[in-house]
Design an enzyme around this catalytic site. Sequence first.
Site, PDB file in Angstrom:
ATOM      1  N   THR A  90       4.255   1.889   2.213  1.00  0.00           N
ATOM      2  CA  THR A  90       5.526   2.150   1.532  1.00  0.00           C
ATOM      3  C   THR A  90       6.277   3.272   2.217  1.00  0.00           C
ATOM      4  O   THR A  90       7.466   3.135   2.563  1.00  0.00           O
ATOM      5  CB  THR A  90       5.282   2.498   0.053  1.00  0.00           C
ATOM      6  OG1 THR A  90       4.727   1.365  -0.617  1.00  0.00           O
ATOM      7  CG2 THR A  90       6.579   2.901  -0.637  1.00  0.00           C
ATOM      8  N   GLY A 147       0.823  -1.186   0.000  1.00  0.00           N
ATOM      9  CA  GLY A 147       0.000   0.000   0.000  1.00  0.00           C
ATOM     10  C   GLY A 147       0.866   1.248   0.000  1.00  0.00           C
ATOM     11  O   GLY A 147       2.051   1.210   0.355  1.00  0.00           O
ATOM     12  N   CYS A 148       0.272   2.368  -0.385  1.00  0.00           N
ATOM     13  CA  CYS A 148       1.058   3.605  -0.477  1.00  0.00           C
ATOM     14  C   CYS A 148       1.488   4.102   0.898  1.00  0.00           C
ATOM     15  O   CYS A 148       2.647   4.489   1.094  1.00  0.00           O
ATOM     16  CB  CYS A 148       0.288   4.671  -1.248  1.00  0.00           C
ATOM     17  SG  CYS A 148      -1.394   4.975  -0.653  1.00  0.00           S
ATOM     18  N   TYR A 149       0.571   4.091   1.871  1.00  0.00           N
ATOM     19  CA  TYR A 149       0.962   4.491   3.224  1.00  0.00           C
ATOM     20  C   TYR A 149       2.019   3.559   3.813  1.00  0.00           C
ATOM     21  O   TYR A 149       3.007   4.023   4.411  1.00  0.00           O
ATOM     22  CB  TYR A 149      -0.252   4.526   4.144  1.00  0.00           C
ATOM     23  CG  TYR A 149      -1.144   5.741   4.024  1.00  0.00           C
ATOM     24  CD1 TYR A 149      -0.631   7.040   4.086  1.00  0.00           C
ATOM     25  CD2 TYR A 149      -2.516   5.599   3.875  1.00  0.00           C
ATOM     26  CE1 TYR A 149      -1.452   8.146   3.988  1.00  0.00           C
ATOM     27  CE2 TYR A 149      -3.351   6.705   3.787  1.00  0.00           C
ATOM     28  CZ  TYR A 149      -2.818   7.982   3.842  1.00  0.00           C
ATOM     29  OH  TYR A 149      -3.636   9.076   3.764  1.00  0.00           O
TER      30      TYR A 149
END
Length: 343
Positions: free
Chosen positions: A149, A145-147
């Site tokens: 990462t 997920g972006c968060y």
Amino acid sequence: MTISVAVSGASGYAGGEVLRLLASHPSVTIGAITAHSSAGSRLGELQPHLHALGDRLLEETTVDNLAGHEVVFLALPHGASADLAARLPAGTLVIDAGADHRLSDPLAWQKFYGTAHAGTWPYGLPELPGHRDRLRGARRIAVPGCYPTSSLLALAPGFAAGLLQPDDVVIVAASGTSGAGKSTQPHLLGSEVLGGMSPYGVGGGHRHTPEIEQGLSLAAGTQVQVSFTPTLAPMARGILTTATAKVVPGTTAEQLRDAWIAAYDDEPFVTVLPAGQWPATKAVLGSNYTNLQLALDEHAGRVIVTCVIDNLTKGTAGGAIQSMNIALGLPETQGLTLQGVAP
């Protein structure tokens, strides 16, 4: 070497970003481009910035349309990838940008997602200790997920070096609105977002919490407890994460900085900025790069790390293509050397 690639979910932000990067990848030929409700539409109607692909027609997202390619990117909503992936050939490199195969704990999956656990795939964040080796030759990859990462890149070096305590980690991250996807939602309208910020998923309820804990625990070699609060920022893309953790007593600012530099000195997409320079989301806009900075708060006995990424690039599509390159034995940076956009 030319690799045939199919992309599902091409009408959304993640699928569009995958296509943007693949369009300039020298080792790739783009095959099937698929969607669900937008099937039959011309890609240029939905992704007008993809000039080279604008005349391509979106096909239905089916196994028949995706099979036959060497690589398949699944940029689908959470819960939509598992069944499709299970029916694709075992020799196909399947890269899932959704959450279906990120978590190793079935109970954590059921708690936060409410469905049966689909299994765990190699995790597509090669900068974490040991993860690059797991990606080499893999045929199934779960994109972080972006968060997670940005959060994992922020704190993993300190835990891997044994400099941080695992029981009081606090992460607050601000994301652009593209992180919520492309579907129409009233709270994401410009008139609602512009000029203000707001939190959501407060109180440990955000689905990325167990993913962040999983990655930091692997780095630390022991269970790490995280309090994670996401916020919505009035920008289209980007994440600014501020992550803090208690340091082991006696740890110095020099030891902390040395640990982060040692972890990332040879990483092509992560930069520990010079002392005194703090990250800004605009510096990584449209790129696969990560900028971060850290400081020791001696009064509180905590390290503070600020990390910025583009949530659609390093946080999704760029990380997916970086993982593809590693899995196929291509140069890791191939197709990903675009610099940030300014102003």
